[in-house]
Write an enzyme that holds these catalytic residues in place. Structure first.
Site, PDB file in Angstrom:
ATOM      1  N   ASN A  81     -16.669 -55.575  11.655  1.00 18.43           N
ATOM      2  CA  ASN A  81     -15.835 -56.275  10.683  1.00 18.43           C
ATOM      3  C   ASN A  81     -16.561 -56.404   9.336  1.00 18.43           C
ATOM      4  OD1 ASN A  81     -13.547 -57.757   9.709  1.00 18.43           O
ATOM      5  ND2 ASN A  81     -13.151 -58.325  11.837  1.00 18.43           N
ATOM      6  N   ARG A  82     -16.089 -57.293   8.497  1.00 17.05           N
ATOM      7  CA  ARG A  82     -16.550 -57.299   7.099  1.00 17.05           C
ATOM      8  C   ARG A  82     -17.612 -58.355   6.802  1.00 17.05           C
ATOM      9  NH1 ARG A  82     -11.707 -55.521   7.742  1.00 17.05           N
ATOM     10  NH2 ARG A  82     -10.945 -53.801   6.455  1.00 17.05           N
ATOM     11  N   HIS A 107     -18.105 -52.684   9.339  1.00 20.37           N
ATOM     12  CA  HIS A 107     -18.479 -52.008  10.584  1.00 20.37           C
ATOM     13  C   HIS A 107     -19.875 -51.380  10.579  1.00 20.37           C
ATOM     14  CE1 HIS A 107     -14.655 -52.964  12.089  1.00 20.37           C
ATOM     15  NE2 HIS A 107     -13.971 -51.881  11.792  1.00 20.37           N
ATOM     16  N   HIS A 176     -14.019 -50.255  19.448  1.00 20.52           N
ATOM     17  CA  HIS A 176     -12.905 -50.040  18.517  1.00 20.52           C
ATOM     18  C   HIS A 176     -11.880 -49.040  19.078  1.00 20.52           C
ATOM     19  CE1 HIS A 176     -10.862 -49.958  14.688  1.00 20.52           C
ATOM     20  NE2 HIS A 176     -11.777 -50.725  14.125  1.00 20.52           N
ATOM     21  N   SER A 177     -11.525 -49.172  20.352  1.00 22.44           N
ATOM     22  CA  SER A 177     -10.500 -48.280  20.917  1.00 22.44           C
ATOM     23  C   SER A 177      -9.123 -48.612  20.350  1.00 22.44           C
ATOM     24  CB  SER A 177     -10.450 -48.427  22.438  1.00 22.44           C
ATOM     25  OG  SER A 177     -11.590 -47.835  23.005  1.00 22.44           O
ATOM     26  N   TYR A 178      -8.367 -47.547  20.077  1.00 31.63           N
ATOM     27  CA  TYR A 178      -6.967 -47.691  19.650  1.00 31.63           C
ATOM     28  C   TYR A 178      -6.108 -47.341  20.862  1.00 31.63           C
ATOM     29  CZ  TYR A 178      -8.326 -47.329  14.652  1.00 31.63           C
ATOM     30  OH  TYR A 178      -8.867 -47.508  13.403  1.00 31.63           O
ATOM     31  N   ASP A 243      -4.184 -57.362  10.866  1.00 33.68           N
ATOM     32  CA  ASP A 243      -5.591 -56.972  10.733  1.00 33.68           C
ATOM     33  C   ASP A 243      -6.337 -58.299  10.563  1.00 33.68           C
ATOM     34  OD1 ASP A 243      -7.968 -55.693  10.417  1.00 33.68           O
ATOM     35  OD2 ASP A 243      -7.352 -54.447   8.718  1.00 33.68           O
ATOM     36  N   GLN A 279     -10.231 -59.392  16.757  1.00 34.93           N
ATOM     37  CA  GLN A 279      -9.545 -58.806  15.602  1.00 34.93           C
ATOM     38  C   GLN A 279      -8.392 -57.984  16.159  1.00 34.93           C
ATOM     39  OE1 GLN A 279     -10.592 -59.327  12.406  1.00 34.93           O
ATOM     40  NE2 GLN A 279      -9.440 -57.849  11.220  1.00 34.93           N
ATOM     41  N   GLU A 307     -10.273 -56.022  19.088  1.00 30.30           N
ATOM     42  CA  GLU A 307     -11.732 -55.964  18.955  1.00 30.30           C
ATOM     43  C   GLU A 307     -12.300 -57.363  19.180  1.00 30.30           C
ATOM     44  OE1 GLU A 307     -12.352 -54.165  14.959  1.00 30.30           O
ATOM     45  OE2 GLU A 307     -10.256 -53.667  15.174  1.00 30.30           O
TER      46      GLU A 307
END
Ligand code: GLA
Length: 333
Positions: A81-82, A107, A176-178, A243, A279, A307
């Site tokens: 994340n940021r 990330h 980070h799987s979609y 997000d 997330q 996430e």
């Protein structure tokens, strides 16, 4: 019980090493994980008719993972994340990270844990990856030893993270799987019903940094405590997608986080975690330009991520580090 097989997945350019693939198989799931970024490249599960589909977005070949792509299936670190403006202080010293998502660090930086080769170790029911992140890597303080372990037991895939630092440094690891439970390559995730066990979430500014408020979900688009059908929900609330970090209710013990049900196939994903946040990201930045597995293209909203992690920008937000529930009341003048 699960079985584990090992094969070569590809060679990194310029003698960078061999990337291996580990296939974990149980009676309910098959998962492929590669040593590049500890990346989950496939996750196969049956629908209610017994037809198996791969439910994660990704690439058939190593080249796909080496190009610019949005972290498909990878482990993210040192800090997922940021981090606002890529800057933070530890023990009074200021550190500066690369700004790889203007104006923030995202990330783990330019070459995060998703873009390195890990050392694998085969287990009876899974695989463990380890690496040493050197002192100063991507601008972070101290050396960090990291272990990521994937184990499979029936329908449960467990990802366990462990890290040991030589000095104080922020660490926030996630996967980070979609997912698309209709099968990867399906055009969208609108038919998925989503539940997230969170009474509060973190509102963000236009750069997706939390503004410091822990806001109640009650009466907002972020109230996912009862299942909502994603497509209809986004439409009802005129949302571009999610997000956002949802603040989980559970303790540091493993607790329920989220459930996603795809009624048409009968597939269900349940997520449990020991972390305080998740997330929820609905693939808002996907734009259909990547060439995925089996000729798939991945348009906006064709996959979602859950996430599990610590709250974003916690290193800069005092109340996030100490679990203080902070509610600001905006006064409109
Ligand atoms: C995370 C972030 C998103 C986006 C994706 C990768 O989920 O929260 O904003 O950066 O990763 O594209």
């Amino acid at each position: 019980m699960a079985s584990v097989t090992r094969a070569v997945f590809g060679e990194l350019p310029s003698g960078g090493g061999t990337v291996e693939k580990f296939q974990l198989q149980s009676d309910l799931l098959r998962v492929d994980i590669i040593s590049w970024g500890c990346t989950i490249t496939a996750l196969e599960v049956k629908d209610r008719q017994g037809r198996a589909s791969d439910v994660v977005l990704g690439f058939a070949e190593l080249e796909g993972y080496l190009q610019k792509q949005p972290y498909f299936g990878a482990v993210i670190g040192r800090v997922a994340n940021r981090i606002a403006k890529g800057t933070f202080k530890v023990d009074g010293k200021e550190y500066h990270l690369a700004i790889n998502k203007e104006p923030n660090s995202l990330h783990g930086g330019v070459r995060g844990f998703d873009k390195v080769l890990w050392t694998p170790w085969v287990l009876s029911n899974g695989v463990q990856f380890s690496r040493v992140s050197p002192d100063g890597e991507e601008g972070y303080p101290g050396e960090l030893k990291v272990w990521v372990t994937y184990t499979l037991d029936g329908g449960e895939l467990v990802v366990n993270y462990r890290a040991q630092a030589s000095q104080a440094t922020p660490v926030n690891l996630t996967n980070h799987s979609y997912f698309n439970l209709a099968g990867q390559g399906s055009p969208n995730i609108y038919g998925h019903e989503v539940t997230i066990e969170a009474d509060t979430y973190l509102p963000v500014d236009e750069t997706l940094i939390p503004i410091g408020e822990v806001a109640p979900v009650q009466g907002t688009a972020f109230d996912l405590r009862k299942p909502v059908e994603l497509g209809k929900h986004l439409q009802d609330f005129q949302l571009n997608g999610f997000d956002h970090n949802f603040c989980l209710k559970g303790s540091k013990e493993k607790h329920f986080c989220a459930r996603v049900h795809h009624a048409a196939s009968g597939r269900v994903l349940e997520v449990y975690t020991t972390q305080p946040g998740v997330q929820f990201y609905t693939g808002n930045f996907l734009d259909g330009t990547l060439k995925g597995k089996n000729g798939a293209v991945y348009p906006k909203h064709s996959g979602f991520c859950l996430e599990t992690q610590n709250w974003p920008d916690a290193v800069n937000q005092f109340c996030f580090q100490h679990g203080i529930i902070w509610r600001t009341h905006r006064i409109l003048l």
